[in-house]
Design a protein around this motif. Structure first.
Motif, short mmCIF file in Angstrom:
data_model
loop_
_atom_site.label_atom_id
_atom_site.label_comp_id
_atom_site.label_asym_id
_atom_site.label_seq_id
_atom_site.Cartn_x
_atom_site.Cartn_y
_atom_site.Cartn_z
N ALA A 1 0.73 -1.27 0.15
CA ALA A 1 0.17 0.04 -0.12
C ALA A 1 0.73 1.21 -0.01
CB ALA A 1 -1.06 -0.12 1.15
N GLY A 2 0.69 2.24 -0.73
CA GLY A 2 1.33 3.45 -0.97
C GLY A 2 2.88 3.21 -1.35
N LEU A 3 3.07 2.20 -2.09
CA LEU A 3 4.38 2.02 -2.82
C LEU A 3 4.72 3.29 -3.62
CD1 LEU A 3 6.65 0.04 -2.72
CD2 LEU A 3 5.41 -1.04 -4.68
N ALA A 4 3.78 3.49 -4.71
CA ALA A 4 4.15 4.76 -5.38
C ALA A 4 4.75 6.02 -4.61
CB ALA A 4 2.93 5.16 -6.25
N ALA A 5 4.39 6.01 -3.59
CA ALA A 5 4.91 7.34 -2.74
C ALA A 5 6.15 7.15 -1.98
CB ALA A 5 3.73 7.85 -1.77
N THR A 6 6.55 5.97 -1.95
CA THR A 6 7.83 5.64 -1.40
C THR A 6 9.27 5.31 -2.32
OG1 THR A 6 7.34 3.30 -1.24
CG2 THR A 6 6.64 4.76 0.48
#
Length: 462
Positions: A456-461
């Protein structure tokens, strides 16, 4: 290296105006006795000036999405700064409590437009890879304002007088207005979307009833009949609002964002997290003053340790989330946050100050990490066409959490008092049970965070 997709000066401007709005929510709390003397009323009567401000915020925020669509973000944001600043000056020159409340409502209207529209101006062009950096700017006002508001209000009142609590917004507002003309782009095209009046009225009444119930819970004695009526109205009218929002072609609040798992985590579990973590400064201050018998100045200085933790961890918050991922960070923020609350149960007047300060510093650091995680993950998967509606919905839910934090803390103290059955000489037990209750409620966002996919939220990390 790719260039940044967000405007840092604009983000700093929006953060500064958001800080004004958050600060003014509770800054008059410590000035209440002096203001009451000048107005010829009781200090407790000043609570209404805080309540009407929070009510105006809660009621008006749902309309900000439509305003941004209809008139453009730049116009609405600039108008918001003007209204908030002018209302602040009027508050400073209020001749009595009635007019103070009138001007506080106007101030709340300005704040309701200023924060969500400003955040939308920052986020509209931000790519997922820069979302954490952007939200780092927009998170600190909600973290710091509740902690330093009592100190700021007390110092200003004791030195130059309570009107300057509001007048200090004048130079800040003028500077923000000049910066807004330079930094906020006007290239968004207004869309003449019809306003969902029915939905807006339902939402406004339901939110007003809920905030009113929350504020009344904190009063002594509590009028439980009125609180019950307000809660029943919240549920009944809230059901009508939900039905309207699901059926309207252009709803006052767009619920589409709730279909996204990351948005739900950021605002449902994240709402409970913000509620409980936001209550900590209030609970700790009450424990120190009412439980330990400390002066307001001493209690305020110790609570500043939360501020130290917030600031101290900030440089590593974004790298930490990028290294560990949102799921791990949110799980541990909730788990360790609950452990710290349980640790505060065992703090006594004889506990070494160093231990008390250390607990508060760690609590402040966890607040900073958790807030950054929740505030970022809510927008990770939001597409451009959903961004305005999702931002308005998130702003509404977050304002509710901020507005109800103190009320929930007061209710926990009352419940803790009832459970402990303490005698008059042992007033600390009620606060200890309140910390236990707050820790237990953090299990809700903890379970939700544990159910998140690891990616979850991988695109922001990245």
């Amino acid at each position: 290296m790719a260039s940044s997709s967000f405007n840092r000066p604009l983000a700093l401007l929006v953060a500064a105006t958001a800080f004004m709005e958050f600060l003014d929510g509770t800054v008059i709390q410590t000035a209440a006795p002096v203001m009451a003397r000048d107005f010829g009323v009781r200090a407790a009567d000043l609570n209404v000036a805080m309540t009407v401000y929070l009510l105006a915020l809660a009621v008006c925020i749902p309309a900000t999405g439509w305003l941004a669509d209809r008139f453009g973000m730049r116009r609405v944001y600039i108008l918001a700064i003007v209204v908030f600043t002018a209302a602040s000056v009027l508050c400073a020159f209020s001749p009595d409590l009635f007019w103070l409340c009138v001007f506080r409502v106007l101030q709340g209207v300005g704040g309701a437009m200023m924060v969500p529209v400003g955040r939308l101006a920052v986020l509209r062009s931000v790519e997922p890879r820069d979302l954490l950096d952007a939200m780092a700017y927009l998170t600190w006002p909600a973290l710091l304002a509740p902690v330093i508001a009592p100190v700021v209000g007390g110092v200003i009142t004791d030195t130059i007088g309570w009107p300057w609590i509001f007048l200090i917004n004048l130079p800040i507002g003028v500077a923000a207005l000049i910066a807004a003309f330079v930094l906020v782009r006007g290239d968004d095209q207004p869309r003449p979307v019809p306003l969902d009046w029915s939905g807006l009225v339902y939402i406004a009444v339901a939110l007003a009833a809920l905030v009113l119930a929350g504020e009344l819970v904190g009063e002594t004695p509590t009028n439980w009949v009125v609180v019950t009526i307000a809660l029943v109205a919240t549920v009944g009218i809230g059901a009508l609002a939900w039905r309207r929002l699901r059926s309207a072609r252009h709803p006052a609040l767009d619920l589409a964002g709730l279909r996204l798992g990351t948005f739900r985590v950021g605002n449902v579990g994240g709402g409970v997290y913000r509620l409980m973590i936001g209550a900590v400064p209030f609970l700790v201050t009450l424990l120190f003053q009412a439980g330990f018998g400390w002066s307001a100045a001493r209690a305020g200085l110790i609570v500043i340790a939360l501020f130290v933790g917030n600031i101290g961890i900030k440089p590593v918050t974004t790298p930490l989330i990028k290294r560990l991922g949102f799921r791990t960070v949110l799980v541990w923020s909730n788990l360790l946050g609950a452990v710290i609350l349980l640790g505060l149960v065992f703090v006594t007047p004889t506990t070494p100050i160093a231990i008390t300060v250390a607990l508060l510093v760690v609590s402040g650091a966890l607040r900073s990490i958790g807030f950054s995680g929740y505030n970022t993950i809510q927008f990770v998967d939001v597409t451009p066409e959903l961004k305005n509606g999702a931002n308005t919905l998130a702003s509404t839910m977050q304002q509710l959490a901020a507005g109800l934090g103190i009320a929930v803390a007061a209710l926990l103290v009352r419940l803790g008092t009832g459970l402990s059955g303490y005698a008059a000489h042992d007033v600390q037990l009620g606060y200890r049970w309140a910390f236990v209750g707050a820790a237990a409620l953090l299990l809700i966002p903890l379970v939700e965070a544990m159910r998140m996919p690891r990616a979850a939220g991988l695109a922001a990390t990245r």
